[in-house]
Scaffold this motif. Structure first.
Motif, PDB file in Angstrom:
ATOM      1  N   UNK A  15      51.688  12.899  -0.665  1.00  0.00           N
ATOM      2  CA  UNK A  15      51.974  13.912   0.357  1.00  0.00           C
ATOM      3  C   UNK A  15      50.726  14.701   0.772  1.00  0.00           C
ATOM      4  N   UNK A  16      49.569  14.057   0.753  1.00  0.00           N
ATOM      5  CA  UNK A  16      48.361  14.711   1.230  1.00  0.00           C
ATOM      6  C   UNK A  16      47.762  15.713   0.271  1.00  0.00           C
ATOM      7  N   UNK A  17      48.171  15.688  -1.012  1.00  0.00           N
ATOM      8  CA  UNK A  17      47.609  16.573  -2.036  1.00  0.00           C
ATOM      9  C   UNK A  17      48.200  17.983  -1.923  1.00  0.00           C
ATOM     10  N   UNK A  18      47.663  18.928  -2.667  1.00  0.00           N
ATOM     11  CA  UNK A  18      48.207  20.282  -2.706  1.00  0.00           C
ATOM     12  C   UNK A  18      49.439  20.362  -3.589  1.00  0.00           C
ATOM     13  N   UNK A  19      50.153  21.483  -3.526  1.00  0.00           N
ATOM     14  CA  UNK A  19      51.398  21.658  -4.273  1.00  0.00           C
ATOM     15  C   UNK A  19      52.561  21.393  -3.331  1.00  0.00           C
ATOM     16  N   UNK A  20      53.377  20.406  -3.678  1.00  0.00           N
ATOM     17  CA  UNK A  20      54.467  19.962  -2.807  1.00  0.00           C
ATOM     18  C   UNK A  20      55.727  19.751  -3.647  1.00  0.00           C
ATOM     19  N   UNK A  21      56.849  19.605  -2.962  1.00  0.00           N
ATOM     20  CA  UNK A  21      58.102  19.274  -3.644  1.00  0.00           C
ATOM     21  C   UNK A  21      58.073  17.823  -4.110  1.00  0.00           C
ATOM     22  N   UNK A  22      58.557  17.536  -5.317  1.00  0.00           N
ATOM     23  CA  UNK A  22      58.659  16.129  -5.743  1.00  0.00           C
ATOM     24  C   UNK A  22      59.550  15.352  -4.787  1.00  0.00           C
TER      25      UNK A  22
END
Length: 525
Positions: free
Chosen positions: A325-332
């Motif tokens: 998802x393009x890195x960073x903090x995201x929802x699983x």
């Protein structure tokens, strides 16, 4: 992002050209061999400005290292572009009255006048001292220790682990404390240097060109390593015990993944990666087996301490799928759960699980770069996890923790870094279910200096503790972790520094955490 590894690497030499191919070739004649060579006379400068180090202990061997650099912040460290003869000695006492191994080798310009001696024929589980000599000048003395014999019953061992040492963000007070403890072995788990140029810094000379420009070329990476290794506390920690090292992202560039990084197309990025790997090997106490071949380096390996502990040292950068998802903090989501995606690559995962199947060790340790445990960083019902950690590679994590559970692996312990905070967790078979079986234990250490002084628990740490019931301890100060291991228990001593923004801060124990044999899970002492 998907990249065809084979085709890109086959084109590597075409892209770099013949000159780069020679500069980055894997074969360095004479490195580690006893050869006669030319020596410079009349040079009164200290050639040992970067200290000494040892690493990767075996029952009968250890690597000893130095680099000749009388003017370390210049290309080639101020050395002439010719080989220099270096003498070396290993003794059973710090005064070198009982010398057991000695010889000469050449420090060659192709390797930036570094010396890697794989000293063989030593006795298991013994202290030794080593030094080098160039043109009548003696290096500082280093202390090292071999590993126990393969089937030895070891009553106790000590280790330290550390990561993330941004030079400009703080003083290395934690290393001064580490050096005094003289551990049996030290694990460094990544971000030995930072590659980007800075526009701030609390240390004198933070605004010098060698720190404010980004590292891309081989010479730039070499100077960046030299600028870090000039620190006396870091040198003392290296000289106090053998180190086992692995790299993370900043030894190359922030959050790289295999051949993928947004800074350049894969073929160009491989040139930078090759430069970074070469400088890394030159400045670490690693064997010839770890010598890079262009943009490839064999870093995952095992270090065994008799029947007490087996350390599987991982490389979670070189073979990983690009961040979800393009890195960073995201929802699983489906991408994080995709079994085709991996943080280790298939070959390394198989190597790890095959090793566990054959392990006789009481403690089976993953020495790796970041957090294996789930880290929900969002307060409330929404879940956000960092894509650059194992959270972005759930299938990899599930396969590894599932294998440990199914095989009843004894005493799984993960040690990690990268977060710039201390996080100690129970490793759950299913992190979404607090009642799920506890498979093992994880100790993530904070940074040596990255993120500056910090505090006991920042708002991010409060959220982590609230949202992740498997996390049992958190802290946001700088420091390292010192561990004592016996067949019955593992104790992790979280050593923290009150301030790294000034020299000579105060180091204290923030927490002592216990894991008992055959009883996974953390107890706070």
């Amino acid at each position: 992002m998907s990249v065809r590894v084979g085709s890109t690497r086959r084109g590597f030499l075409t892209v770099t050209g013949a000159a780069a191919a020679l500069a980055l070739a894997g074969d360095l004649p004479g490195v580690g061999q006893a050869l006669a060579g030319a020596t410079g006379r009349g040079d009164r400068r200290d050639p040992f400005t970067l200290g000494v180090a040892s690493g990767d202990p075996l029952p009968d061997a250890v690597v000893i290292w130095t680099r000749l650099a009388p003017d370390p912040l210049t290309p080639f460290g101020g050395m002439n572009r010719r080989p220099v003869e270096v003498g070396w000695q290993v003794a059973e006492d710090p005064r070198f009255r009982r010398i057991v191994r000695q010889g000469t080798t050449q420090a060659r310009p192709e390797a930036s006048h570094t010396v890697h001696i794989d000293v063989r024929g030593l006795r298991p589980w013994r202290e030794y001292w080593y030094r080098f000599r160039v043109n009548g000048k003696l290096s500082p003395v280093g202390r090292t220790r071999t590993a126990p014999a393969p089937n030895a019953v070891v009553d106790e061992m000590s280790l330290a682990f550390a990561s993330c040492q941004a030079w400009w963000e703080g003083w290395y007070t934690a290393y001064a404390d580490m050096a005094k403890r003289e551990h049996d072995v030290v694990f460094f788990l990544g971000d030995y240097i930072y590659e980007f140029g800075i526009d701030r810094g609390i240390r004198p000379h933070s605004n010098e060109p060698w720190m404010t420009q980004q590292t891309v070329t081989l010479d730039e990476y070499r100077v960046r390593y030299a600028s870090y290794k000039m620190d006396p506390d870091l040198q003392a920690a290296h000289a106090s015990a053998p180190w086992v090292v692995t790299l993370d992202d900043h030894e190359v560039v922030d959050n790289w993944a295999d051949e993928a990084h947004p800074s350049a197309p894969p073929a160009q990025f491989l040139v930078r990666r090759a430069n970074a790997f070469r400088a890394y090997w030159e400045h670490m106490p690693l064997r010839l087996a770890q010598l890079p071949k262009g943009p490839d380096m064999q870093l995952y390996r095992r270090i065994k301490y008799g029947r007490l502990a087996e350390f599987s040292v991982l490389d979670t950068r070189q073979y990983r799928s690009d961040q979800a998802y393009g890195d960073g903090s995201k929802a699983p989501g489906p991408e994080t759960k995709d079994p085709a995606r991996s943080i280790t690559g298939a070959a390394q995962e198989k190597w790890l699980l095959d090793g566990w199947a054959a392990s006789p060790a009481r403690w089976n340790v993953l020495a790796q770069q970041n957090a294996l445990a789930r880290l929900d960083v969002k307060e409330g019902p929404e879940v956000l996890v960092p894509m650059d950690t194992w959270d972005g590679y759930e299938a990899s994590r599930n396969r590894i923790l599932g294998a440990a559970y199914e095989r009843k692996l004894r005493n799984l312990v993960s040690i990690g870094g990268d977060l710039h905070r201390s996080v100690a967790s129970d490793l759950k078979l299913d992190f979404t279910n607090p009642d799920s079986p506890t498979v093992g234990t994880e100790f993530v250490g904070t940074s040596i200096s990255s993120a500056m002084d910090g505090m006991d628990l920042d708002p991010g740490g409060v959220t982590l503790m609230k949202e992740n019931p498997h996390i049992k301890f958190g802290n946001f100060q700088r420091g390292y972790v010192s561990c004592s291991i016996t067949p019955q228990r593992w104790i992790s001593d979280y050593r923290v520094v009150d301030k790294v923004s000034i020299p000579n801060g105060t180091v204290s124990t923030r927490a002592k955490l216990l894991v008992e044999d055959n009883r996974p899970g953390i107890q706070i002492l």
